[in-house]
Design a protein around this motif. Structure first.
Motif, PDB file in Angstrom:
ATOM      1  N   GLU A   1      -7.882   1.673  -7.645  1.00 20.15           N
ATOM      2  CA  GLU A   1      -6.840   1.579  -8.675  1.00 20.15           C
ATOM      3  C   GLU A   1      -5.678   0.715  -8.198  1.00 20.15           C
ATOM      4  O   GLU A   1      -5.386   0.647  -7.012  1.00 20.15           O
ATOM      5  CB  GLU A   1      -6.323   2.972  -9.031  1.00 20.15           C
ATOM      6  CG  GLU A   1      -7.364   3.845  -9.689  1.00 20.15           C
ATOM      7  CD  GLU A   1      -6.851   5.227 -10.040  1.00 20.15           C
ATOM      8  OE1 GLU A   1      -7.474   5.855 -10.906  1.00 20.15           O
ATOM      9  OE2 GLU A   1      -5.833   5.677  -9.470  1.00 20.15           O
TER      10      GLU A   1
ATOM     11  N   LEU B   1      -3.097   5.901  -8.757  1.00 19.58           N
ATOM     12  CA  LEU B   1      -3.379   5.576  -7.354  1.00 19.58           C
ATOM     13  C   LEU B   1      -4.047   6.712  -6.594  1.00 19.58           C
ATOM     14  O   LEU B   1      -3.952   6.797  -5.385  1.00 19.58           O
ATOM     15  CB  LEU B   1      -2.111   5.096  -6.631  1.00 19.58           C
ATOM     16  CG  LEU B   1      -1.412   3.896  -7.259  1.00 19.58           C
ATOM     17  CD1 LEU B   1      -0.170   3.521  -6.470  1.00 19.58           C
ATOM     18  CD2 LEU B   1      -2.355   2.714  -7.379  1.00 19.58           C
ATOM     19  N   GLN B   2      -4.740   7.580  -7.308  1.00 24.10           N
ATOM     20  CA  GLN B   2      -5.508   8.641  -6.665  1.00 24.10           C
ATOM     21  C   GLN B   2      -6.871   8.133  -6.202  1.00 24.10           C
ATOM     22  O   GLN B   2      -7.438   8.660  -5.261  1.00 24.10           O
ATOM     23  CB  GLN B   2      -5.706   9.815  -7.629  1.00 24.10           C
ATOM     24  CG  GLN B   2      -4.435  10.513  -8.018  1.00 24.10           C
ATOM     25  CD  GLN B   2      -3.927  11.433  -6.922  1.00 24.10           C
ATOM     26  OE1 GLN B   2      -4.707  12.041  -6.222  1.00 24.10           O
ATOM     27  NE2 GLN B   2      -2.628  11.513  -6.776  1.00 24.10           N
ATOM     28  N   GLN B   3      -7.384   7.135  -6.889  1.00 17.24           N
ATOM     29  CA  GLN B   3      -8.691   6.579  -6.561  1.00 17.24           C
ATOM     30  C   GLN B   3      -8.522   5.277  -5.775  1.00 17.24           C
ATOM     31  O   GLN B   3      -7.568   4.530  -6.000  1.00 17.24           O
ATOM     32  CB  GLN B   3      -9.505   6.325  -7.838  1.00 17.24           C
ATOM     33  CG  GLN B   3      -9.735   7.563  -8.675  1.00 17.24           C
ATOM     34  CD  GLN B   3     -10.462   8.649  -7.898  1.00 17.24           C
ATOM     35  OE1 GLN B   3     -11.421   8.374  -7.188  1.00 17.24           O
ATOM     36  NE2 GLN B   3      -9.986   9.875  -8.015  1.00 17.24           N
ATOM     37  N   PRO B   4      -9.444   4.975  -4.869  1.00 16.69           N
ATOM     38  CA  PRO B   4      -9.279   3.812  -3.996  1.00 16.69           C
ATOM     39  C   PRO B   4      -9.372   2.460  -4.691  1.00 16.69           C
ATOM     40  O   PRO B   4      -8.930   1.456  -4.139  1.00 16.69           O
ATOM     41  CB  PRO B   4     -10.415   3.962  -2.972  1.00 16.69           C
ATOM     42  CG  PRO B   4     -11.395   4.866  -3.601  1.00 16.69           C
ATOM     43  CD  PRO B   4     -10.632   5.758  -4.546  1.00 16.69           C
TER      44      PRO B   4
ATOM     45  N   SER C   1      -4.723   4.682   0.936  1.00 17.46           N
ATOM     46  CA  SER C   1      -6.036   4.923   1.544  1.00 17.46           C
ATOM     47  C   SER C   1      -6.796   3.628   1.795  1.00 17.46           C
ATOM     48  O   SER C   1      -7.713   3.597   2.616  1.00 17.46           O
ATOM     49  CB  SER C   1      -6.872   5.845   0.657  1.00 17.46           C
ATOM     50  OG  SER C   1      -7.121   5.224  -0.591  1.00 17.46           O
ATOM     51  N   LYS C   2      -6.435   2.535   1.132  1.00 16.89           N
ATOM     52  CA  LYS C   2      -7.091   1.245   1.344  1.00 16.89           C
ATOM     53  C   LYS C   2      -6.526   0.509   2.553  1.00 16.89           C
ATOM     54  O   LYS C   2      -7.088  -0.478   2.999  1.00 16.89           O
ATOM     55  CB  LYS C   2      -6.964   0.356   0.105  1.00 16.89           C
ATOM     56  CG  LYS C   2      -7.661   0.892  -1.116  1.00 16.89           C
ATOM     57  CD  LYS C   2      -9.132   1.159  -0.885  1.00 16.89           C
ATOM     58  CE  LYS C   2      -9.921  -0.120  -0.771  1.00 16.89           C
ATOM     59  NZ  LYS C   2     -11.361   0.106  -0.601  1.00 16.89           N
TER      60      LYS C   2
ATOM     61  N   ASP D   1       1.328   5.719  -0.727  1.00 20.58           N
ATOM     62  CA  ASP D   1       0.760   7.012  -1.079  1.00 20.58           C
ATOM     63  C   ASP D   1       0.994   7.229  -2.573  1.00 20.58           C
ATOM     64  O   ASP D   1       1.969   6.715  -3.149  1.00 20.58           O
ATOM     65  CB  ASP D   1       1.442   8.137  -0.294  1.00 20.58           C
ATOM     66  CG  ASP D   1       0.974   8.213   1.147  1.00 20.58           C
ATOM     67  OD1 ASP D   1      -0.235   8.043   1.396  1.00 20.58           O
ATOM     68  OD2 ASP D   1       1.817   8.459   2.033  1.00 20.58           O
ATOM     69  N   SER D   2       0.143   8.020  -3.202  1.00 22.96           N
ATOM     70  CA  SER D   2       0.284   8.267  -4.643  1.00 22.96           C
ATOM     71  C   SER D   2       1.610   8.954  -4.973  1.00 22.96           C
ATOM     72  O   SER D   2       2.089   8.855  -6.103  1.00 22.96           O
ATOM     73  CB  SER D   2      -0.885   9.090  -5.167  1.00 22.96           C
ATOM     74  OG  SER D   2      -0.950  10.325  -4.496  1.00 22.96           O
TER      75      SER D   2
ATOM     76  N   PRO E   1      -3.507   1.874  -3.434  1.00 25.38           N
ATOM     77  CA  PRO E   1      -3.529   3.162  -2.734  1.00 25.38           C
ATOM     78  C   PRO E   1      -3.441   2.988  -1.216  1.00 25.38           C
ATOM     79  O   PRO E   1      -4.096   2.115  -0.644  1.00 25.38           O
ATOM     80  CB  PRO E   1      -4.881   3.760  -3.119  1.00 25.38           C
ATOM     81  CG  PRO E   1      -5.298   3.036  -4.339  1.00 25.38           C
ATOM     82  CD  PRO E   1      -4.707   1.660  -4.243  1.00 25.38           C
TER      83      PRO E   1
ATOM     84  N   TYR F   1       0.888  -1.152   0.000  1.00 25.60           N
ATOM     85  CA  TYR F   1       0.000   0.000   0.000  1.00 25.60           C
ATOM     86  C   TYR F   1       0.932   1.209   0.000  1.00 25.60           C
ATOM     87  O   TYR F   1       1.863   1.271   0.813  1.00 25.60           O
ATOM     88  CB  TYR F   1      -0.846   0.049   1.272  1.00 25.60           C
ATOM     89  CG  TYR F   1      -1.863  -1.056   1.392  1.00 25.60           C
ATOM     90  CD1 TYR F   1      -3.055  -0.998   0.673  1.00 25.60           C
ATOM     91  CD2 TYR F   1      -1.657  -2.129   2.241  1.00 25.60           C
ATOM     92  CE1 TYR F   1      -4.007  -1.999   0.803  1.00 25.60           C
ATOM     93  CE2 TYR F   1      -2.607  -3.124   2.372  1.00 25.60           C
ATOM     94  CZ  TYR F   1      -3.781  -3.055   1.655  1.00 25.60           C
ATOM     95  OH  TYR F   1      -4.721  -4.034   1.785  1.00 25.60           O
TER      96      TYR F   1
END
Length: 168
Positions: free
Chosen positions: A95, A90-93, A153-154, A70-71, A151, A68
């Motif tokens: 991707e 990797l801006q969207q969760p 964020s996941k 960060d973009s 990402p 995982y």
């Protein structure tokens, strides 16, 4: 030497603690609080080491190495892209970026861009990710060992503000 192939290798620094892990909020805090730090990137293995469970087109399950991140990871480190580099990967969760090795393993002729990759968790619940980029296989003289990037964020504790118990 290791990772000297990155274009900005002389500007990259790894921050760790004695356990080689740092609190989740450290990267963003360093960026905002210390002059001269342009970007930071958090990265973490999955909770099961560094393996993700991926399903092929007929339902076979495979364990794959991944992080995982960060973009900013794909801005800070240099990778050769197969085809066109996406504008903001990797801006969207939902991707994922994969290596050429994985593209060839799961897709005929390695044509994976804009296709879907199905992941299963420990309870075999499925999650579908959109492949937004394919990078060349990593060189052997790299500290990184991955075939896919998701990402940050996941990651379960991605938004944590705690300085203990949530380490990356």
């Amino acid at each position: 030497s290791f990772d000297s192939h990155h274009e900005r290798a002389e500007q990259l620094f790894r921050v760790t603690t004695t356990s080689a892990r740092c609190p989740v909020p450290l990267g963003p805090i360093l960026e905002t609080q210390i002059a001269g730090i342009e970007k930071s990137c958090r990265m973490i293995f999955t909770t099961s080491g560094s393996r993700f469970i991926v399903s092929d087109s007929v339902g076979n399950l495979f364990e794959e190495n991944g992080y995982y991140v960060d973009s900013t990871f794909l801005d800070m480190f240099t990778f050769d892209w197969v085809g066109v580099k996406p504008d903001k990967p990797l801006q969207q969760p939902d991707e994922v970026v994969i290596t050429k090795r994985l593209a060839e393993k799961y897709f005929e002729n390695g044509n994976a861009l804009n296709k879907q990759l199905v992941f299963a968790n420990n309870y075999l619940q499925e999650k579908v990710y959109q492949i937004v980029g394919v990078i060349e296989n990593l060189p052997h003289n790299s500290q990184f060992n991955f075939d896919l990037l998701l990402p940050f964020s996941k990651y379960g504790s991605a938004e944590s503000t705690l300085w203990t118990n949530n380490l990356v």
